[in-house]
Design a protein around this motif. Structure first.
Motif, PDB file in Angstrom:
ATOM      1  N   GLY A 139       9.807   1.852 -19.458  1.00  0.00           N
ATOM      2  CA  GLY A 139       9.419   2.190 -18.091  1.00  0.00           C
ATOM      3  C   GLY A 139       8.467   1.201 -17.459  1.00  0.00           C
ATOM      4  O   GLY A 139       8.029   1.419 -16.317  1.00  0.00           O
ATOM      5  N   PHE A 140       8.163   0.111 -18.168  1.00  0.00           N
ATOM      6  CA  PHE A 140       7.126  -0.803 -17.681  1.00  0.00           C
ATOM      7  C   PHE A 140       7.511  -1.446 -16.356  1.00  0.00           C
ATOM      8  O   PHE A 140       6.714  -1.460 -15.414  1.00  0.00           O
ATOM      9  N   ARG A 141       8.712  -1.996 -16.275  1.00  0.00           N
ATOM     10  CA  ARG A 141       9.085  -2.710 -15.051  1.00  0.00           C
ATOM     11  C   ARG A 141       9.133  -1.779 -13.848  1.00  0.00           C
ATOM     12  O   ARG A 141       8.754  -2.159 -12.738  1.00  0.00           O
ATOM     13  N   ARG A 142       9.586  -0.562 -14.041  1.00  0.00           N
ATOM     14  CA  ARG A 142       9.621   0.395 -12.921  1.00  0.00           C
ATOM     15  C   ARG A 142       8.211   0.711 -12.445  1.00  0.00           C
ATOM     16  O   ARG A 142       7.944   0.743 -11.235  1.00  0.00           O
ATOM     17  N   LEU A 146       6.334  -0.128  -8.921  1.00  0.00           N
ATOM     18  CA  LEU A 146       5.660   0.917  -8.157  1.00  0.00           C
ATOM     19  C   LEU A 146       4.268   0.481  -7.743  1.00  0.00           C
ATOM     20  O   LEU A 146       3.826   0.747  -6.615  1.00  0.00           O
ATOM     21  N   LEU A 147       3.557  -0.193  -8.623  1.00  0.00           N
ATOM     22  CA  LEU A 147       2.219  -0.684  -8.288  1.00  0.00           C
ATOM     23  C   LEU A 147       2.275  -1.689  -7.141  1.00  0.00           C
ATOM     24  O   LEU A 147       1.478  -1.621  -6.199  1.00  0.00           O
ATOM     25  N   ILE A 148       3.221  -2.616  -7.209  1.00  0.00           N
ATOM     26  CA  ILE A 148       3.337  -3.621  -6.157  1.00  0.00           C
ATOM     27  C   ILE A 148       3.757  -2.977  -4.840  1.00  0.00           C
ATOM     28  O   ILE A 148       3.211  -3.294  -3.775  1.00  0.00           O
ATOM     29  N   SER A 209      -5.729   4.795  -8.246  1.00  0.00           N
ATOM     30  CA  SER A 209      -6.053   5.810  -9.249  1.00  0.00           C
ATOM     31  C   SER A 209      -4.919   6.823  -9.376  1.00  0.00           C
ATOM     32  O   SER A 209      -4.652   7.330 -10.479  1.00  0.00           O
ATOM     33  N   THR A 210      -4.220   7.104  -8.273  1.00  0.00           N
ATOM     34  CA  THR A 210      -3.049   7.980  -8.343  1.00  0.00           C
ATOM     35  C   THR A 210      -1.941   7.314  -9.137  1.00  0.00           C
ATOM     36  O   THR A 210      -1.258   7.966  -9.946  1.00  0.00           O
ATOM     37  N   TRP A 211      -1.758   6.003  -8.921  1.00  0.00           N
ATOM     38  CA  TRP A 211      -0.756   5.281  -9.707  1.00  0.00           C
ATOM     39  C   TRP A 211      -1.119   5.298 -11.192  1.00  0.00           C
ATOM     40  O   TRP A 211      -0.242   5.455 -12.048  1.00  0.00           O
ATOM     41  N   VAL A 212      -2.392   5.112 -11.514  1.00  0.00           N
ATOM     42  CA  VAL A 212      -2.833   5.128 -12.913  1.00  0.00           C
ATOM     43  C   VAL A 212      -2.473   6.468 -13.562  1.00  0.00           C
ATOM     44  O   VAL A 212      -1.924   6.507 -14.674  1.00  0.00           O
ATOM     45  N   ALA A 213      -2.778   7.554 -12.877  1.00  0.00           N
ATOM     46  CA  ALA A 213      -2.470   8.877 -13.432  1.00  0.00           C
ATOM     47  C   ALA A 213      -0.968   9.059 -13.606  1.00  0.00           C
ATOM     48  O   ALA A 213      -0.511   9.574 -14.639  1.00  0.00           O
ATOM     49  N   VAL A 267      10.877   3.003  -4.703  1.00  0.00           N
ATOM     50  CA  VAL A 267      11.242   2.513  -6.032  1.00  0.00           C
ATOM     51  C   VAL A 267      12.395   3.338  -6.612  1.00  0.00           C
ATOM     52  O   VAL A 267      13.303   2.791  -7.246  1.00  0.00           O
ATOM     53  N   ARG A 268      12.381   4.630  -6.384  1.00  0.00           N
ATOM     54  CA  ARG A 268      13.479   5.465  -6.891  1.00  0.00           C
ATOM     55  C   ARG A 268      14.786   5.150  -6.176  1.00  0.00           C
ATOM     56  O   ARG A 268      15.858   5.126  -6.806  1.00  0.00           O
ATOM     57  N   VAL A 269      14.727   4.899  -4.875  1.00  0.00           N
ATOM     58  CA  VAL A 269      15.942   4.545  -4.133  1.00  0.00           C
ATOM     59  C   VAL A 269      16.489   3.213  -4.631  1.00  0.00           C
ATOM     60  O   VAL A 269      17.693   3.056  -4.841  1.00  0.00           O
ATOM     61  N   VAL A 270      15.605   2.234  -4.834  1.00  0.00           N
ATOM     62  CA  VAL A 270      16.034   0.931  -5.329  1.00  0.00           C
ATOM     63  C   VAL A 270      16.633   1.054  -6.726  1.00  0.00           C
ATOM     64  O   VAL A 270      17.671   0.452  -7.028  1.00  0.00           O
TER      65      VAL A 270
END
Length: 310
Positions: A139-142, A146-148, A209-213, A267-270
């Motif tokens: 799941g790393f690349r996804r 998402l972060l970018i 912080s939301t992305w981290v969680a 990201v989910r659509v892509v």
């Protein structure tokens, strides 16, 4: 007999070179990188290439820092936008920033701890990326995408809607980091010596912080469900912190969370589009012919018995 020897030695050379290692083929004078460097430059154990991912993160961070520093709103319009936002919060009865800030400033040890917490939130992003790379390589690349996707659109908002933080715009707000000079917080009031001070909307502290969680939850929800649920305490604490320290309005937090949610949808659509493209290519004519021919190959192989020497 002596005339035939060179030809036999020449025929043996290609076989020796085919079996030679990379270091031997490069020659003694070639500057071959160490083996550990080559291991970092290629996928290892199902994980993406570490050097490539570090380079991508470094380039992304450099671009974002440069762009944010050069997107500077003026103090007059930024403070005016902050007053308008605060007036909207008053109309919605959600203007809790001054109340939270007064409570925090009344307890100096807690205020100092909150100041350091605010300064260290950004460090959790690369730490989380490293954890995801190690524990969740699939799941790393996804999650990196998402972060970018969460971060880059904020630059457009900073440009179109420069926003001063409450510590600049609301009377009575105590600038916690500046008062106690936490991590150079006293310099954070000088626009010439710091990054963009008028980029409070949306709150990237809250978006990140939301992305981290979410990244930790995605990584550990099946293997460590308790840790996965506890990860959501981090953004909740950050939401309180950015308001209590005078760095963000309530609606800045809403903007940061909205930024993350929009990025999550994108990201989910892509990802869904990529899966459909790959499925379409795999279902092409060549794939169909290979599928039809497969039973014949298996049948002929089964009837001919085991092959020897292959």
């Amino acid at each position: 007999m002596s005339a035939e020897r060179p030809s036999s030695e020449a025929s043996a050379c290609p076989r020796e070179r085919i079996g030679a290692s990379d270091d031997e083929l490069l020659g003694e004078d070639a500057a071959a990188p160490p083996r550990w460097v080559r291991n970092l430059a290629k996928p290892v154990g199902g994980r993406p290439a570490l050097l490539l991912e570090l380079f991508i993160f470094w380039m992304f961070f450099q671009y974002f820092s440069y762009a944010q520093e050069h997107i500077r709103g003026g103090p007059i319009e930024s403070v005016r936008h902050a007053h308008e936002l605060f007036d909207l919060e008053k109309a919605l009865h959600i203007d809790v920033e001054l109340w939270l800030n007064e409570g925090l400033a009344a307890v100096p040890p807690l205020a100092i701890a909150a100041g350091y917490y605010y300064g260290m939130v950004l460090a959790t992003v690369p730490i989380t990326l490293a954890l995801v790379w190690w524990f969740n390589p699939r799941g790393f690349r996804r999650l990196r995408r998402l972060l970018i996707a969460t971060t880059l659109p904020s630059l457009l908002v900073f440009w179109l809607l420069p926003m001063a933080p409450p510590r600049f715009a609301v009377a009575g707000i105590v600038d916690i980091n500046a008062v106690y000079n936490i991590l150079g917080g006293a310099l954070a009031r000088d626009p010439s010596r710091s990054a963009n001070l008028y980029a409070a909307m949306p709150s990237l502290h809250c978006a990140w912080s939301t992305w981290v969680a979410y990244a930790l939850w995605s990584t550990w929800r099946h293997t460590r469900p308790t840790w996965a649920r506890l990860a959501w305490l981090f953004p909740a604490m950050t939401y309180w912190n950015v308001m209590a320290t005078g760095n963000h309005f309530v609606l800045d937090i809403v903007g940061g969370v909205a930024l993350f949610l929009i990025a999550l949808v994108i990201v989910r659509v892509v990802k869904g589009a990529e899966e459909r493209i790959w499925q379409h290519e795999s279902d092409g004519p060549a794939s169909s012919r290979a599928t039809v021919a497969a039973p014949d190959v298996l049948t002929s192989g089964a009837s001919s018995g085991p092959r020897r020497g292959g």
